[in-house]
Motif scaffolding. Structure first.
Motif, PDB file in Angstrom:
ATOM      1  N   TYR A   1     -41.688 -26.779 -58.088  1.00 14.36           N
ATOM      2  CA  TYR A   1     -40.967 -26.507 -56.847  1.00 14.36           C
ATOM      3  C   TYR A   1     -40.567 -27.812 -56.161  1.00 14.36           C
ATOM      4  O   TYR A   1     -39.449 -27.945 -55.666  1.00 14.36           O
ATOM      5  CB  TYR A   1     -41.832 -25.666 -55.924  1.00 14.36           C
ATOM      6  CG  TYR A   1     -41.118 -25.196 -54.680  1.00 14.36           C
ATOM      7  CD1 TYR A   1     -40.117 -24.230 -54.762  1.00 14.36           C
ATOM      8  CD2 TYR A   1     -41.436 -25.721 -53.431  1.00 14.36           C
ATOM      9  CE1 TYR A   1     -39.460 -23.792 -53.624  1.00 14.36           C
ATOM     10  CE2 TYR A   1     -40.784 -25.288 -52.287  1.00 14.36           C
ATOM     11  CZ  TYR A   1     -39.788 -24.317 -52.393  1.00 14.36           C
ATOM     12  OH  TYR A   1     -39.132 -23.898 -51.264  1.00 14.36           O
ATOM     13  N   ALA A   2     -41.470 -28.783 -56.151  1.00 18.19           N
ATOM     14  CA  ALA A   2     -41.176 -30.059 -55.509  1.00 18.19           C
ATOM     15  C   ALA A   2     -40.016 -30.778 -56.188  1.00 18.19           C
ATOM     16  O   ALA A   2     -39.205 -31.426 -55.532  1.00 18.19           O
ATOM     17  CB  ALA A   2     -42.418 -30.945 -55.514  1.00 18.19           C
ATOM     18  N   ARG A   3     -39.936 -30.629 -57.522  1.00 12.40           N
ATOM     19  CA  ARG A   3     -38.873 -31.322 -58.256  1.00 12.40           C
ATOM     20  C   ARG A   3     -37.495 -30.806 -57.870  1.00 12.40           C
ATOM     21  O   ARG A   3     -36.560 -31.596 -57.740  1.00 12.40           O
ATOM     22  CB  ARG A   3     -39.085 -31.172 -59.768  1.00 12.40           C
ATOM     23  CG  ARG A   3     -40.158 -32.086 -60.332  1.00 12.40           C
ATOM     24  CD  ARG A   3     -40.003 -32.257 -61.827  1.00 12.40           C
ATOM     25  NE  ARG A   3     -40.186 -31.018 -62.549  1.00 12.40           N
ATOM     26  CZ  ARG A   3     -41.341 -30.583 -63.038  1.00 12.40           C
ATOM     27  NH1 ARG A   3     -42.442 -31.308 -62.844  1.00 12.40           N
ATOM     28  NH2 ARG A   3     -41.427 -29.446 -63.696  1.00 12.40           N
ATOM     29  N   HIS A   4     -37.374 -29.495 -57.682  1.00 11.46           N
ATOM     30  CA  HIS A   4     -36.024 -28.993 -57.413  1.00 11.46           C
ATOM     31  C   HIS A   4     -35.731 -28.847 -55.915  1.00 11.46           C
ATOM     32  O   HIS A   4     -34.572 -28.781 -55.511  1.00 11.46           O
ATOM     33  CB  HIS A   4     -35.764 -27.671 -58.146  1.00 11.46           C
ATOM     34  CG  HIS A   4     -36.356 -26.458 -57.519  1.00 11.46           C
ATOM     35  ND1 HIS A   4     -35.842 -25.884 -56.383  1.00 11.46           N
ATOM     36  CD2 HIS A   4     -37.407 -25.671 -57.878  1.00 11.46           C
ATOM     37  CE1 HIS A   4     -36.546 -24.812 -56.071  1.00 11.46           C
ATOM     38  NE2 HIS A   4     -37.505 -24.670 -56.939  1.00 11.46           N
TER      39      HIS A   4
ATOM     40  N   MET B   1     -29.602 -30.506 -46.154  1.00 12.71           N
ATOM     41  CA  MET B   1     -29.845 -31.816 -46.733  1.00 12.71           C
ATOM     42  C   MET B   1     -31.339 -32.147 -46.632  1.00 12.71           C
ATOM     43  O   MET B   1     -31.956 -31.962 -45.583  1.00 12.71           O
ATOM     44  CB  MET B   1     -29.028 -32.889 -46.014  1.00 12.71           C
ATOM     45  CG  MET B   1     -29.318 -34.314 -46.513  1.00 12.71           C
ATOM     46  SD  MET B   1     -28.384 -35.560 -45.601  1.00 12.71           S
ATOM     47  CE  MET B   1     -26.720 -35.103 -46.081  1.00 12.71           C
ATOM     48  N   VAL B   2     -31.920 -32.646 -47.720  1.00 10.40           N
ATOM     49  CA  VAL B   2     -33.317 -33.044 -47.720  1.00 10.40           C
ATOM     50  C   VAL B   2     -33.441 -34.446 -47.151  1.00 10.40           C
ATOM     51  O   VAL B   2     -32.713 -35.359 -47.533  1.00 10.40           O
ATOM     52  CB  VAL B   2     -33.895 -33.002 -49.147  1.00 10.40           C
ATOM     53  CG1 VAL B   2     -35.323 -33.537 -49.145  1.00 10.40           C
ATOM     54  CG2 VAL B   2     -33.836 -31.598 -49.703  1.00 10.40           C
ATOM     55  N   THR B   3     -34.338 -34.636 -46.222  1.00 10.48           N
ATOM     56  CA  THR B   3     -34.525 -35.931 -45.584  1.00 10.48           C
ATOM     57  C   THR B   3     -35.924 -36.445 -45.864  1.00 10.48           C
ATOM     58  O   THR B   3     -36.795 -35.724 -46.338  1.00 10.48           O
ATOM     59  CB  THR B   3     -34.339 -35.811 -44.067  1.00 10.48           C
ATOM     60  OG1 THR B   3     -35.384 -34.978 -43.549  1.00 10.48           O
ATOM     61  CG2 THR B   3     -32.995 -35.193 -43.722  1.00 10.48           C
ATOM     62  N   ASP B   4     -36.148 -37.721 -45.520  1.00  9.80           N
ATOM     63  CA  ASP B   4     -37.487 -38.283 -45.655  1.00  9.80           C
ATOM     64  C   ASP B   4     -38.479 -37.530 -44.783  1.00  9.80           C
ATOM     65  O   ASP B   4     -39.641 -37.362 -45.125  1.00  9.80           O
ATOM     66  CB  ASP B   4     -37.479 -39.764 -45.278  1.00  9.80           C
ATOM     67  CG  ASP B   4     -36.740 -40.607 -46.295  1.00  9.80           C
ATOM     68  OD1 ASP B   4     -36.573 -40.133 -47.433  1.00  9.80           O
ATOM     69  OD2 ASP B   4     -36.338 -41.732 -45.958  1.00  9.80           O
ATOM     70  N   GLN B   5     -38.015 -37.043 -43.620  1.00  8.07           N
ATOM     71  CA  GLN B   5     -38.887 -36.293 -42.725  1.00  8.07           C
ATOM     72  C   GLN B   5     -39.340 -34.996 -43.382  1.00  8.07           C
ATOM     73  O   GLN B   5     -40.499 -34.596 -43.281  1.00  8.07           O
ATOM     74  CB  GLN B   5     -38.178 -36.003 -41.409  1.00  8.07           C
ATOM     75  CG  GLN B   5     -39.083 -35.279 -40.399  1.00  8.07           C
ATOM     76  CD  GLN B   5     -38.373 -35.010 -39.090  1.00  8.07           C
ATOM     77  OE1 GLN B   5     -37.146 -35.068 -39.007  1.00  8.07           O
ATOM     78  NE2 GLN B   5     -39.138 -34.718 -38.054  1.00  8.07           N
TER      79      GLN B   5
END
Length: 240
Positions: free
Chosen positions: A30-33, A1-5
């Protein structure tokens, strides 16, 4: 899971100027996906290699393959992390709208160099190749007073656009999108040189897995169209 951290902890990289534009586009994709921030500083290749060798904190580095080889020998590259990501040949350019010499074969390029009032090339691999060609052609002494070598990190194309150089040579990837110049074409095949650019994880990285995932993307078929748009050829294989 991608988090704010995860988003706040950017992958920190350094590269030579030759890959600046293509990397800028690729890290946006890369940042978009992946939702992973990537910050890559592009400087002259000699400076980039020195900073990595000096132990400056970077997660990854993208440089000409021979520079990566030297960093590996120096123990600054994580073993098994390297991948070849693209290659680029040398092209020739003049100011926008200027008369374009014919460069269809080796003799024609030699004649164009001899006829030019000023000749520009870089401190990188393309400049070294041109210097060797001039020596082989026996014209190094003749053209020496007319050579303008771009300082590290300064595109040869900018010198052409500013009127400081009449005939310029550099990696196509560094010339292709610059305003104020016309790219005549590549060096003829019999004198062309192709520089391979490689990426690797730096031993200073505390995010080896994240940096390796980025490098895998840079070397993947998904990145091929962007490389081609920036005058580079994809290399879709690892070199472990």
């Amino acid at each position: 899971m991608v988090t704010d951290q995860t988003m706040s902890q950017a992958i920190n990289g350094i590269s030579s100027m030759a890959t600046r534009n293509v990397l800028a586009d690729l890290v946006k994709r890369y940042a978009r996906h992946s939702q992973q921030r990537v910050l890559i500083e592009s400087v002259g290749g000699v400076e980039a290699a020195r900073r990595v060798e000096d132990g400056e904190l970077f997660d990854m580095v993208v440089l000409a393959a021979d520079a990566i080889d030297r960093l590996a020998v120096a123990g600054r590259i994580v073993p098994g992390s390297r991948a070849d990501v693209a290659r680029s040949g040398v092209a020739i350019a003049v100011a926008a709208g200027a008369t374009q010499p014919w460069i269809g074969n080796e003799a024609a390029v030699r004649d164009a160099v001899l006829a030019a009032r000023s000749i520009g090339y870089s401190t990188g691999p393309s400049g070294s190749h041109l210097s060797r060609l001039f020596e082989r052609w026996g014209i190094a002494g003749t053209v020496a007073p007319r050579i303008v070598q771009a300082p590290p990190g300064v595109p040869v194309g900018s010198l052409i656009a500013n009127g400081d150089v009449e005939l310029g040579f550099q990696q196509l990837s560094e010339l292709i999108h610059l305003p104020g110049i016309d790219v005549i074409g590549p060096l003829p095949a019999d004198i062309q040189v192709s520089t391979v650019f490689s990426a690797a994880v730096c031993t200073t990285s505390e995010r080896v897995g994240d940096a390796q995932a980025l490098i895998a993307f840079l070397a993947s078929p998904e990145a091929s169209a962007v490389k081609l748009a920036h005058g580079m050829e994809p290399i879709e294989r690892y070199t472990f």
